[in-house]
Design a protein around this motif. Structure first.
Motif, PDB file in Angstrom:
ATOM      1  N   SER A 127      30.964  25.250  33.343  1.00  0.00           N
ATOM      2  CA  SER A 127      30.010  25.726  32.338  1.00  0.00           C
ATOM      3  C   SER A 127      29.322  24.555  31.646  1.00  0.00           C
ATOM      4  N   ALA A 128      28.258  24.879  30.933  1.00  0.00           N
ATOM      5  CA  ALA A 128      27.548  23.902  30.113  1.00  0.00           C
ATOM      6  C   ALA A 128      27.137  24.589  28.821  1.00  0.00           C
ATOM      7  N   ALA A 129      26.778  23.810  27.836  1.00  0.00           N
ATOM      8  CA  ALA A 129      26.348  24.380  26.564  1.00  0.00           C
ATOM      9  C   ALA A 129      24.952  24.980  26.698  1.00  0.00           C
ATOM     10  N   ARG A 130      24.684  25.957  25.876  1.00  0.00           N
ATOM     11  CA  ARG A 130      23.377  26.632  25.924  1.00  0.00           C
ATOM     12  C   ARG A 130      22.231  25.633  25.747  1.00  0.00           C
ATOM     13  N   VAL A 131      22.432  24.630  24.901  1.00  0.00           N
ATOM     14  CA  VAL A 131      21.366  23.644  24.671  1.00  0.00           C
ATOM     15  C   VAL A 131      21.071  22.835  25.926  1.00  0.00           C
ATOM     16  N   ASP A 132      22.072  22.666  26.807  1.00  0.00           N
ATOM     17  CA  ASP A 132      21.844  21.949  28.064  1.00  0.00           C
ATOM     18  C   ASP A 132      20.888  22.734  28.965  1.00  0.00           C
ATOM     19  N   TYR A 133      21.129  24.046  29.061  1.00  0.00           N
ATOM     20  CA  TYR A 133      20.244  24.889  29.877  1.00  0.00           C
ATOM     21  C   TYR A 133      18.851  24.981  29.253  1.00  0.00           C
ATOM     22  N   ALA A 134      18.784  24.959  27.928  1.00  0.00           N
ATOM     23  CA  ALA A 134      17.486  24.974  27.249  1.00  0.00           C
ATOM     24  C   ALA A 134      16.698  23.710  27.567  1.00  0.00           C
ATOM     25  N   ALA A 135      17.393  22.587  27.581  1.00  0.00           N
ATOM     26  CA  ALA A 135      16.725  21.319  27.900  1.00  0.00           C
ATOM     27  C   ALA A 135      16.190  21.341  29.327  1.00  0.00           C
ATOM     28  N   ALA A 136      16.953  21.946  30.239  1.00  0.00           N
ATOM     29  CA  ALA A 136      16.502  22.038  31.631  1.00  0.00           C
ATOM     30  C   ALA A 136      15.262  22.907  31.743  1.00  0.00           C
ATOM     31  N   ALA A 137      15.257  24.034  31.041  1.00  0.00           N
ATOM     32  CA  ALA A 137      14.104  24.927  31.081  1.00  0.00           C
ATOM     33  C   ALA A 137      12.861  24.238  30.531  1.00  0.00           C
ATOM     34  N   ALA A 138      13.025  23.515  29.425  1.00  0.00           N
ATOM     35  CA  ALA A 138      11.890  22.802  28.832  1.00  0.00           C
ATOM     36  C   ALA A 138      11.372  21.728  29.776  1.00  0.00           C
ATOM     37  N   GLU A 139      12.267  21.085  30.477  1.00  0.00           N
ATOM     38  CA  GLU A 139      11.885  20.041  31.430  1.00  0.00           C
ATOM     39  C   GLU A 139      11.042  20.624  32.559  1.00  0.00           C
ATOM     40  N   VAL A 140      11.519  21.715  33.142  1.00  0.00           N
ATOM     41  CA  VAL A 140      10.834  22.309  34.287  1.00  0.00           C
ATOM     42  C   VAL A 140       9.490  22.907  33.894  1.00  0.00           C
ATOM     43  N   ILE A 141       9.452  23.632  32.785  1.00  0.00           N
ATOM     44  CA  ILE A 141       8.216  24.328  32.406  1.00  0.00           C
ATOM     45  C   ILE A 141       7.150  23.340  31.923  1.00  0.00           C
ATOM     46  N   SER A 142       7.546  22.131  31.541  1.00  0.00           N
ATOM     47  CA  SER A 142       6.568  21.146  31.073  1.00  0.00           C
ATOM     48  C   SER A 142       6.081  20.224  32.190  1.00  0.00           C
ATOM     49  N   ARG A 143       6.729  20.288  33.362  1.00  0.00           N
ATOM     50  CA  ARG A 143       6.304  19.463  34.486  1.00  0.00           C
ATOM     51  C   ARG A 143       5.238  20.185  35.316  1.00  0.00           C
ATOM     52  N   ASP A 144       4.560  19.417  36.152  1.00  0.00           N
ATOM     53  CA  ASP A 144       3.483  19.994  36.964  1.00  0.00           C
ATOM     54  C   ASP A 144       3.807  20.084  38.452  1.00  0.00           C
ATOM     55  N   ASP A 145       5.027  19.717  38.837  1.00  0.00           N
ATOM     56  CA  ASP A 145       5.351  19.648  40.265  1.00  0.00           C
ATOM     57  C   ASP A 145       6.555  20.514  40.624  1.00  0.00           C
ATOM     58  N   GLN A 146       6.668  21.679  39.987  1.00  0.00           N
ATOM     59  CA  GLN A 146       7.916  22.436  40.107  1.00  0.00           C
ATOM     60  C   GLN A 146       7.867  23.662  41.025  1.00  0.00           C
ATOM     61  N   ALA A 147       6.698  24.034  41.513  1.00  0.00           N
ATOM     62  CA  ALA A 147       6.603  25.224  42.372  1.00  0.00           C
ATOM     63  C   ALA A 147       7.504  25.077  43.590  1.00  0.00           C
ATOM     64  N   GLY A 148       8.309  26.107  43.837  1.00  0.00           N
ATOM     65  CA  GLY A 148       9.196  26.108  44.989  1.00  0.00           C
ATOM     66  C   GLY A 148      10.562  25.495  44.746  1.00  0.00           C
ATOM     67  N   LYS A 149      10.784  24.922  43.566  1.00  0.00           N
ATOM     68  CA  LYS A 149      12.069  24.282  43.280  1.00  0.00           C
ATOM     69  C   LYS A 149      13.128  25.342  42.942  1.00  0.00           C
TER      70      LYS A 149
END
Length: 284
Positions: free
Chosen positions: A168-190
């Motif tokens: 498991s991981a803390a909720r804030v860890d998953y939040a950081a991952a979501a923010a990282e992916v949604i703010s990047r421009d090269d994530q389609a298909g990942k």
């Protein structure tokens, strides 16, 4: 513009906070069921828009002008398929160019009952034609930390995981991952299989509670049916008790274990140790 659905939820609020470290507030839309309950988000400078998963007419207007959408899975197990389809349909109608979705760890192969609606949503995204990325989130450490108070009261932590290990991981860890992916421009298909750097058994989790609290806390492993009955006896709604018992049974077979460290690689730091989540919970 980037829109976050379910923004007033426990994960959503953390995602907003993490996202604001990366993009200006005027580029962020908090899509929420009840805007009047989101004054704290409004104070951060983000735009509030009403968006109810169960009211499709609210969704298209909420997504107007949105380029990228983070679809945080609905908390209403059993209704997710219809709700997520409504979001995806509205996103397509509004011209959204990219969706990131918070799915379940190894959703394509998991034996957890929770996987059914997540697999269905992943299929909907593929069918939509909208470019997307999958954030397959493992268990939140807070899910088990929520049982610390009754464990201390009864000097026992009950479960049905046996020797299964949980990454498991803390909720804030998953939040950081979501923010990282949604703010990047090269994530389609990942596709990201996201889990904590460390793993533990519930016996080890219970021992850490005992160590930090100074109280005796033994792990009591129950057959799934008995665990479910105990949860119902403690007052949990039947559906939640069934979900938790099923998830523990799946974890006993390795369903909540992953050692890829994809989460820490994505967020650029180690995930939060479970001992820190226990410490924070005990301090409340």
């Amino acid at each position: 513009m980037i829109a976050i659905t379910g923004a007033t939820g426990q994960l959503g609020r953390l995602v907003i906070n993490e996202l604001l470290k990366k993009v200006p507030a005027n580029e962020v839309i908090a899509a929420v069921r009840s805007p009047e309950k989101a004054e704290d988000l409004k104070a951060l400078g983000v735009t509030l828009r009403a968006a109810d998963y169960s009211k499709p007419d609210t969704l298209k207007s909420a997504f107007s002008g949105v380029d990228k959408l983070l679809l945080i899975s609905s908390s209403e197990v059993g209704q997710r398929e219809a709700q997520h389809q409504a979001v995806i349909d509205a996103a397509k109608a509004a011209g959204v160019k990219f969706i990131a979705y918070t799915s379940l760890l190894h959703a394509d192969t998991t034996t957890l009952g929770l996987g059914v609606e997540h697999r269905a949503t992943e299929a909907m995204l593929k069918a939509s034609g909208i470019p997307f990325a999958l954030l397959r989130n493992g268990w939140y450490t807070e899910n088990y930390a929520a049982s610390i108070a009754p464990a201390l009261a009864h000097h026992a932590f009950i479960g049905s995981v046996g020797e299964g290990r949980i990454s498991s991981a803390a909720r804030v860890d998953y939040a950081a991952a979501a923010a990282e992916v949604i703010s990047r421009d090269d994530q389609a298909g990942k596709v990201y299989e996201l889990a904590g750097d460390e793993s533990y058994t519930l016996a080890e989790f219970s021992a850490e509670i005992a160590k930090q609290s100074g109280e005796q806390v033994d792990y009591i492993n129950l057959p799934p049916a008995e665990f479910e009955a105990a949860l119902k006896g403690a007052g949990l709604p039947d559906a939640l008790a069934e979900l938790l018992a099923d998830s523990d049974a799946g974890a006993a077979k390795g369903g909540l274990f992953d050692d890829s460290r994809s989460l820490s690689q994505l967020i650029g730091r180690p995930t939060t140790p479970f001992a820190e989540v226990i410490k924070a919970t005990l301090a409340k």
